[in-house]
Write a protein that holds these residues in place. Structure first.
Motif, PDB file in Angstrom:
ATOM      1  N   MET A   1      -6.801   0.809  -0.709  1.00 32.47           N
ATOM      2  CA  MET A   1      -6.771  -0.647  -0.788  1.00 32.47           C
ATOM      3  C   MET A   1      -7.544  -1.072  -2.034  1.00 32.47           C
ATOM      4  O   MET A   1      -7.817  -0.258  -2.899  1.00 32.47           O
ATOM      5  CB  MET A   1      -7.406  -1.230   0.481  1.00 32.47           C
TER       6      MET A   1
ATOM      7  N   GLU B   1      -9.649   2.245   2.363  1.00 36.07           N
ATOM      8  CA  GLU B   1      -8.317   2.748   2.718  1.00 36.07           C
ATOM      9  C   GLU B   1      -7.983   2.342   4.141  1.00 36.07           C
ATOM     10  O   GLU B   1      -8.856   2.078   4.950  1.00 36.07           O
ATOM     11  CB  GLU B   1      -8.213   4.253   2.540  1.00 36.07           C
TER      12      GLU B   1
ATOM     13  N   HIS C   1      -0.001   2.111  -8.510  1.00 32.89           N
ATOM     14  CA  HIS C   1       1.365   1.685  -8.815  1.00 32.89           C
ATOM     15  C   HIS C   1       1.718   1.911 -10.287  1.00 32.89           C
ATOM     16  O   HIS C   1       2.902   2.036 -10.615  1.00 32.89           O
ATOM     17  CB  HIS C   1       1.572   0.215  -8.433  1.00 32.89           C
TER      18      HIS C   1
ATOM     19  N   GLN D   1       1.467   9.906  -9.200  1.00 35.24           N
ATOM     20  CA  GLN D   1       0.446   9.186  -8.450  1.00 35.24           C
ATOM     21  C   GLN D   1      -0.508  10.111  -7.703  1.00 35.24           C
ATOM     22  O   GLN D   1      -1.692   9.793  -7.542  1.00 35.24           O
ATOM     23  CB  GLN D   1       1.113   8.236  -7.445  1.00 35.24           C
TER      24      GLN D   1
ATOM     25  N   TRP E   1      -7.684  -0.061  -6.252  1.00 30.82           N
ATOM     26  CA  TRP E   1      -7.103   1.283  -6.389  1.00 30.82           C
ATOM     27  C   TRP E   1      -5.603   1.288  -6.110  1.00 30.82           C
ATOM     28  O   TRP E   1      -4.870   2.040  -6.742  1.00 30.82           O
ATOM     29  CB  TRP E   1      -7.845   2.263  -5.473  1.00 30.82           C
ATOM     30  N   ASN E   2      -5.139   0.448  -5.197  1.00 27.00           N
ATOM     31  CA  ASN E   2      -3.706   0.402  -4.909  1.00 27.00           C
ATOM     32  C   ASN E   2      -2.895  -0.056  -6.134  1.00 27.00           C
ATOM     33  O   ASN E   2      -1.946   0.624  -6.521  1.00 27.00           O
ATOM     34  CB  ASN E   2      -3.421  -0.479  -3.692  1.00 27.00           C
TER      35      ASN E   2
ATOM     36  N   TYR F   1      -4.511   9.656  -7.114  1.00 22.49           N
ATOM     37  CA  TYR F   1      -4.952   9.366  -5.749  1.00 22.49           C
ATOM     38  C   TYR F   1      -6.063  10.340  -5.341  1.00 22.49           C
ATOM     39  O   TYR F   1      -7.110   9.922  -4.839  1.00 22.49           O
ATOM     40  CB  TYR F   1      -3.764   9.470  -4.787  1.00 22.49           C
TER      41      TYR F   1
ATOM     42  N   LEU G   1       0.851  -1.180   0.000  1.00 27.63           N
ATOM     43  CA  LEU G   1       0.000   0.000   0.000  1.00 27.63           C
ATOM     44  C   LEU G   1       0.893   1.238   0.000  1.00 27.63           C
ATOM     45  O   LEU G   1       1.974   1.227   0.599  1.00 27.63           O
ATOM     46  CB  LEU G   1      -0.918   0.011   1.218  1.00 27.63           C
TER      47      LEU G   1
ATOM     48  N   ALA H   1      -3.823   5.199   2.856  1.00 22.31           N
ATOM     49  CA  ALA H   1      -3.419   4.413   1.690  1.00 22.31           C
ATOM     50  C   ALA H   1      -4.639   3.670   1.141  1.00 22.31           C
ATOM     51  O   ALA H   1      -5.407   3.071   1.900  1.00 22.31           O
ATOM     52  CB  ALA H   1      -2.318   3.426   2.064  1.00 22.31           C
TER      53      ALA H   1
END
Length: 188
Positions: free
Chosen positions: A43, A36, A51, A15, A46-47, A19, A5, A41
């Motif tokens: 989860m 989140e 990336h 990012q 979406w994580n 975000y 995360l 962060a």
């Protein structure tokens, strides 16, 4: 979980805008389940999208377009999403959309049957068509003509198109979740 995360303080310049956009969209559209952790962060799918922000943004834009342009009734959409989640055995997808379907009043019996990859017996004719359509399409291969024609008769061409795109989108989401072994948070 195969990708760590990303705490907001560690986001790159590429990012951060994604975000922020995802948090805004999540707050207004995906707030029935945990998305989140305590430090903010993200989860779920979406994580992994964060990336790879260029790819993640494209998928996020599609997700938001499918949400903003939705014309199918919510029960039909949730049936399609849960059918795909069950077909792919995507744990986070099932977790998230059980929460959405519960808020919309779907019974525990129906949810249990759907996530067991079985057609519930208490469906309306429209719900049965959505189930059969989503199940057949998620199985792979060409969608059988009788199911396609029934969907067009029931949902119209635009609604049928939406159903195809919805199954495709959630197949992508499920693949993302499974490929990166995204865990399910504890239910509160």
């Amino acid at each position: 979980m195969r990708l760590p995360l990303i705490p907001p303080a560690e986001l790159s310049a590429d990012q951060k805008p994604l975000y922020d956009d995802m948090r805004k969209g999540i707050a207004s559209n995906f707030n029935d389940f945990k998305v989140e952790n305590d430090d903010g962060a993200l989860m779920g799918p979406w994580n992994p999208w964060l990336h790879e922000p260029r790819i993640g943004k494209a998928i996020w834009d599609l997700t938001m377009a499918m949400t903003a342009e939705a014309t199918l009734p919510d029960n039909i959409r949730q049936i399609a999403i849960l059918v795909v989640g069950a077909r792919f055995d995507a744990a986070y997808e099932i977790y998230a959309h059980i929460a959405v379907a519960e808020r919309e009043g779907m019974t525990q019996q129906r949810l249990a049957t759907l996530v067991a990859d079985v057609n519930p017996v208490d469906f309306s004719p429209e719900e049965s068509i959505a189930y059969d359509f989503s199940f057949a399409l998620a199985r792979g291969g060409i969608l059988p003509e009788p199911i396609y024609r029934l969907a067009v008769e029931t949902f119209g061409q635009h609604g049928t198109n939406e159903l195809i795109y919805l199954v495709g989108l959630y197949a992508l989401v499920s693949t993302t979740l499974n490929g990166f072994n995204v865990p399910v948070p504890e239910r509160e």
